[in-house]
Design a protein around this motif. Sequence first.
Motif, short mmCIF file in Angstrom:
data_model
loop_
_atom_site.label_atom_id
_atom_site.label_comp_id
_atom_site.label_asym_id
_atom_site.label_seq_id
_atom_site.Cartn_x
_atom_site.Cartn_y
_atom_site.Cartn_z
N LYS A 397 0.89 -1.17 0.00
CA LYS A 397 0.00 0.00 0.00
C LYS A 397 0.92 1.21 0.00
O LYS A 397 1.70 1.40 0.93
N THR A 399 1.57 5.48 -0.63
CA THR A 399 0.90 6.79 -0.65
C THR A 399 1.76 7.79 -1.41
O THR A 399 2.93 8.00 -1.06
N GLN A 462 -3.51 6.78 -2.88
CA GLN A 462 -3.08 5.55 -2.22
C GLN A 462 -3.26 4.39 -3.21
O GLN A 462 -4.37 4.19 -3.71
N TYR A 479 -5.71 -1.49 -7.20
CA TYR A 479 -6.69 -0.41 -7.23
C TYR A 479 -6.12 0.82 -6.55
O TYR A 479 -5.03 0.77 -5.96
N GLU A 481 -7.05 4.80 -4.45
CA GLU A 481 -8.00 5.71 -3.79
C GLU A 481 -7.36 7.10 -3.74
O GLU A 481 -6.15 7.21 -3.56
N SER A 482 -8.22 8.14 -3.84
CA SER A 482 -7.67 9.50 -3.78
C SER A 482 -8.22 10.25 -2.57
O SER A 482 -9.37 10.03 -2.17
N PHE A 483 -7.39 11.13 -2.02
CA PHE A 483 -7.74 11.88 -0.80
C PHE A 483 -7.33 13.33 -0.98
O PHE A 483 -6.35 13.62 -1.66
N PHE A 507 -9.71 8.55 6.22
CA PHE A 507 -11.11 8.54 5.80
C PHE A 507 -11.94 9.67 6.38
O PHE A 507 -12.95 10.05 5.83
N LYS A 555 -11.74 11.43 1.64
CA LYS A 555 -11.62 10.56 0.46
C LYS A 555 -12.46 11.15 -0.66
O LYS A 555 -13.61 11.54 -0.43
N GLN A 558 -12.19 6.63 -5.93
CA GLN A 558 -11.44 5.37 -6.00
C GLN A 558 -11.73 4.65 -7.30
O GLN A 558 -12.72 4.92 -7.97
N THR A 559 -10.84 3.75 -7.66
CA THR A 559 -11.03 2.96 -8.88
C THR A 559 -11.66 1.62 -8.50
O THR A 559 -11.79 1.29 -7.33
#
Length: 573
Positions: A397, A399, A462, A479, A481-483, A507, A555, A558-559
Amino acid sequence: MQLSIRLPIYDPSKAPEDELNATWEMWDIVRSVCDYNPRLTLTLDLTPPLPTTLGVLSKWTAEPVQHIFLPASTFIANTKGYPVLPKGTQSFVRQSMAHRPIIIMSDVRSGTHSKGGESAYSQYIRHLEKSSPVVQAALKAGTVENFAQGYQDYLQAPLQPLMDNLQSITYQTFERDPVKYRNYEEAIYNALVEWPASDRIVICVAGAGRGPLVARSLLAIQRSRRPAFVYAVEKNPNAFVTLQNRQEMEWGSGVQLIYGDMRSIEIPEQADILVSELLGSFGDNELSPECLDGAMRFLKADGISIPCSYTAHLAPLQSSKLFNETRMNKDPSKSAETPYVVMFQNVDILSADGGGLGGRCGPQTQECWEFEHPRKDGVVDDRGLPITNSHNTRSAKLTFHIPHAGVLHGLAGYFEAVLYKGVGLSIHPQHKDRVSKDMLSWFPLFFPFKDPLYLPSNSELQVSIWRLTNERQVWYEWYAESFLPVFSAPLPGGEDHKTPTSSHDPFFASTTTHVAVPSPLIDAVDSSFSPVSGGEEGRKEDEGVREKACAGAVKIGQTLLHNPGGRSSWIGL
Ligand SMILES: C[S@@+](CC[C@H](N)C(=O)[O-])C[C@H]1O[C@@H](n2cnc3c(N)ncnc32)[C@H](O)[C@@H]1O
């Protein structure tokens, strides 16, 4: 019909230095509404002076820029009065020559410059083209750019040298790489000279192909003046015929050939040094870990493996070209879940070193995992083979800090290998020139995303990725995720505001915080390039203030999970 939209790199009428993204955002909306139609291209208008922020310029390299528009007013006069471009524009045009744009010039008859007349403008552009580092590298024999001509941004299915038998032409292409074999020879030589004096050192080349590593082992033996013997193992019957020929014509009794799969055959004696080259663009993606698990049976307890370790690395990328190439495949849903080997050209890496919430983002390109040989934690059956393949699963994972707005279209995958002590192989963009400059054998791996993911300026990405396995296959799943970091406004009276939310919990933003989210349209400023930053001191101050005010991150996207269960792509064991 082709349609090209003319857009300035930024809009000077309403754009101070920190709103440089506005025209790219406009382009992103237009092309997204048009579903990335490949007949829609860009004409980049260089009328306004170029911004100094590097990330703002580099993002256009990932776009279909077909034309560059240059009016005479963009040129300045050199000391003799001839038209030349300002330094920043010069280097941008030189870099852009990699994409072979059509240059459109206007007002060249208006007499803006006192010397040279109309033709001086085009002569100058031709001079920029000739002196462009990318054009020069493409013309120079032995460079990756020269070797890769015609392959830029072309999606190639990765090789499966375990499941398939490679063709002679493929071996021939490998063998054109002088750097890879030079480094192998150096690593073998170093291992030999450091080996404790003994009567005879045994080298085993596992996966010998048509024999280049056998030949290099023999050269290293000769140079080191150590008594050594070579076993060469190969399972491809076509390559084995070439090995037989070479043994008869070149190598003689110093080499013994063994035909078969290294995971099941036996060799007459155990080796001191096990040499293999089973590496893919992502290190482990041609199943080197699984093959070497089998070959470790041939290695003495104190023996060494060359390579002794390798690592896989990732960076997020934007490329409308690669996004479209993936979709044009005959089965787009499968194709968007398949990693490809690609020589990148129309690509922009979206991440920058460090930054992000509390400085928790890693470097621009980040390591996912490592494999070591011989393995330290091996549980094996009575034949010396691992009981399951679960020890070869991995996950990561990562970032990333995204300083400038962009669209995530995929991930760039790279590898690095330690052959022996200081000698290695690398296609890592920041290390390759130091470790193995001009090595030709591997282009990066491209992990596509099915749908583009918009990333605002100063956001965090991420990326989660897994290497998974069953009894017959190995595959990757990924996959993202964006923040967006949120900032607490200082409380009245200048008191420091502590939020109840952990800054490590991406989150949740605190509901009680006075949240002041900077506009995602406001771009990060590369302090080292921008005159507005106030230099290193100013940057440290800004970061300090930012860190204090940072309350958490929300967040924002995300894909999908790509390739679950290896449904679209896998590598056969
Ligand atoms: C990437 S090629 C490298 C070949 C050669 N060493 C070179 O540098 O040109 C890997 C070679 O390993 C062989 N190979 C792959 N898995 C093998 C296995 N399990 N047993 C024996 N040979 C294997 C392939 O057939 C192929 O010839």
